[in-house]
Design a protein around this motif. Sequence first.
Motif, mmCIF file in Angstrom:
data_model
loop_
_atom_site.group_PDB
_atom_site.id
_atom_site.type_symbol
_atom_site.label_atom_id
_atom_site.label_comp_id
_atom_site.label_asym_id
_atom_site.label_seq_id
_atom_site.Cartn_x
_atom_site.Cartn_y
_atom_site.Cartn_z
ATOM 1 N N ASN A 1 0.998 -1.244 -0.010
ATOM 2 C CA ASN A 1 -0.113 0.208 -0.060
ATOM 3 C C ASN A 1 0.698 1.363 -0.065
ATOM 4 N N PRO A 2 0.780 1.898 -1.117
ATOM 5 C CA PRO A 2 1.947 3.243 -1.236
ATOM 6 C C PRO A 2 1.516 4.139 -0.183
ATOM 7 N N ALA A 3 0.274 4.248 0.201
ATOM 8 C CA ALA A 3 -0.239 5.161 0.985
ATOM 9 C C ALA A 3 -0.321 5.204 2.454
ATOM 10 N N SER A 4 0.238 3.807 2.888
ATOM 11 C CA SER A 4 0.557 3.680 4.148
ATOM 12 C C SER A 4 2.085 2.994 4.307
ATOM 13 N N ASP A 5 2.231 1.770 3.673
ATOM 14 C CA ASP A 5 3.630 1.382 3.956
ATOM 15 C C ASP A 5 4.594 2.007 3.352
ATOM 16 N N ILE A 6 4.533 2.552 1.991
ATOM 17 C CA ILE A 6 5.564 2.979 1.339
ATOM 18 C C ILE A 6 5.779 4.526 1.812
ATOM 19 N N ILE A 7 4.812 5.503 1.857
ATOM 20 C CA ILE A 7 4.981 6.706 2.195
ATOM 21 C C ILE A 7 5.533 6.676 3.642
ATOM 22 N N GLY A 8 5.215 6.090 4.647
ATOM 23 C CA GLY A 8 5.534 5.896 5.965
ATOM 24 C C GLY A 8 7.169 5.605 6.065
ATOM 25 N N GLY A 9 7.556 4.311 5.321
ATOM 26 C CA GLY A 9 8.832 3.973 5.378
ATOM 27 C C GLY A 9 9.793 4.988 4.569
ATOM 28 N N ASN A 10 9.380 5.504 3.260
ATOM 29 C CA ASN A 10 9.978 6.674 2.830
ATOM 30 C C ASN A 10 10.498 7.828 3.893
ATOM 31 N N MET A 11 9.303 8.185 4.569
ATOM 32 C CA MET A 11 9.506 9.302 5.411
ATOM 33 C C MET A 11 10.464 9.003 6.692
ATOM 34 N N TYR A 12 10.451 7.659 6.811
ATOM 35 C CA TYR A 12 11.418 7.245 7.978
ATOM 36 C C TYR A 12 12.736 6.873 7.628
ATOM 37 N N GLY A 13 13.100 6.965 6.219
ATOM 38 C CA GLY A 13 14.369 6.577 5.760
ATOM 39 C C GLY A 13 14.796 5.468 5.602
ATOM 40 N N TRP A 14 13.739 4.396 5.392
ATOM 41 C CA TRP A 14 14.021 3.209 5.231
ATOM 42 C C TRP A 14 13.763 2.796 3.698
ATOM 43 N N ASN A 15 14.570 1.604 3.151
ATOM 44 C CA ASN A 15 14.220 1.262 1.774
ATOM 45 C C ASN A 15 12.954 0.743 1.766
ATOM 46 N N THR A 16 12.164 0.916 0.589
ATOM 47 C CA THR A 16 10.875 0.683 0.454
ATOM 48 C C THR A 16 10.600 -0.146 -0.603
ATOM 49 N N CYS A 17 9.853 -1.240 -0.790
ATOM 50 C CA CYS A 17 9.826 -2.083 -1.749
ATOM 51 C C CYS A 17 8.329 -2.442 -1.790
ATOM 52 N N LEU A 18 7.652 -2.159 -2.963
ATOM 53 C CA LEU A 18 6.275 -1.905 -3.315
ATOM 54 C C LEU A 18 6.060 -3.600 -4.252
ATOM 55 N N VAL A 19 5.154 -4.198 -3.463
ATOM 56 C CA VAL A 19 4.598 -5.308 -4.188
ATOM 57 C C VAL A 19 3.301 -5.393 -4.685
ATOM 58 N N ARG A 20 3.131 -6.313 -5.968
ATOM 59 C CA ARG A 20 1.862 -6.205 -6.611
ATOM 60 C C ARG A 20 0.940 -7.088 -6.285
#
Length: 496
Positions: free
Chosen positions: A417-436
């Motif tokens: 979920n880009p709107a929770s997992d990815i945005i949150g991880g990005n803002m926290y400085g983690w590497n983020t992986c989006l799966v389909r």
Amino acid sequence: MPTFEDADFGVTAQGAPTKSQEQKTESSQAVGQNGASLSIPADGHSSENTIEVPASRSSVADVSHYMHNLSLSPSMKERRGSRNSFGTSLPIPKSKRQSRLSSVHYAEGGKPTRPGMPPIQPTRDILAGQVQDLQSEKVKAAKDMAFVFDIDGVLVHGDRLIPEGQRVLEILNGDNELGIKIPHIFLTNGSGKPEQARVDQLSKILHNPISTDQFIQSHTPMRALAEYYKTVLVVGGEGYKCREVAEQYGFQDIVVPNDIVAWDPTIAPYRVFTDAERATSRPRDFSKTNIDAIMVFSDSRDYATDMQIIVDLLRSENGRLGTIAKDPVSQRIPIYFSQGDALCPTEHPIPRMSQGTFRIGLEAMYKALTGVDLERVVYGKPELATYKYADEIITSWMEQIHGEEKLPPHVYMIGDNPASDIIGGNMYGWNTCLVRTGVYQGEGNDKENPASFGVFKNVYEAVTTAIKKELGEDFKFKFDESINPVHHGDGVSAIE
Ligand code: G3P
Ligand code: MG
């Protein structure tokens, strides 16, 4: 450390906040409108066990974006979960538990001892790690990385396994060329049952051991709120499971909607209340009880009843049912939501509505009835407090499996979920992986919240790519005993 700004979420605050983020009011009531803050009560609690994390969101109630267009916007920014009322703090537990090694004293001989306690026995995993240390720099690199897994849409769909999820956990639990555990925790916006029950269920589906010590669900950090409020309304979940959750978190006086309906069935005119529900509820005279706060722990199973009772309480004088406050703001009790996802992937082909949409409905009703925005607090991803709590859990899990209480520098969040997992991880400085395999079905990377490490077909592709980056392209995802005789643990680490 990267920080969350309103601009990161496409939010423009309406008016300046009336209180600073640090400032607390003397009571639990919300103050002000449109830019006002909702502060947790300052009195009567110890801060020994909690950390108050400033909310990362603006003062604008979500409802304002949906009042004239109730269909979901295609923009992920607008679909993202939670915007907390400006100036709120989200308490989180200071640490999940005492570090097992924190009381270790190193005597002159350098041997770890614990006064009055038996000597520490290394786990098989630690032993394996020590031997491997001599053999390869890869072990160090393996301990310098950690995975954070979203669950729904990454590892499972409801109760259905995503097969790549099982394989990935086998690799991380030791079926790899080093034969050691690669650190990983689970960070889900799921909810609705005690942590132990949820990890038991997940372990069974994923055929891999999962410990509560490596698991965070949306309401897990909310245990910190038990220090702040005495009588709470707990909403959501099946049957009385969320009452059980709240009891385990240490809340003293827990009310659920059934208790209120059993006291006065006319409060929910469309509810068909069964004899079994009446027999298992705990009615009392709620006209004589003040409810101090509302905690929406999980998805409502009866929107009509739950919304009616919540709106009644929000409009009441200080949480006293049967009253209507003269001032809807200063006499309003606080409301907390465990997460803000609009949608949730399930066994159904199209994602189902979740707590976020329930909250938006409540905000619309509340605003229509009172004319003011509903101030509220939302935990879960992508809220900063949840990520800070994740750091605590990663650190303590590292200590359990490798005897090193540290935060690995390379953290990979795998989410759908880009709107929770990815945005949150990005803002926290983690590497983020989006799966389909879940909510995200778009072409290429997400436009609004692109995953920093990339988009992958499934969790296996994401994890193996990340491991190869950290440990080398030739890294083998299989343990070979004939090459390496050291046994890795076959379960969650435990002192033997
Ligand atoms: O949105 C509700 C929840 O089930 C999502 O869980 O694991 O995708 O964060 P998860
Ligand atoms: Mg998910």
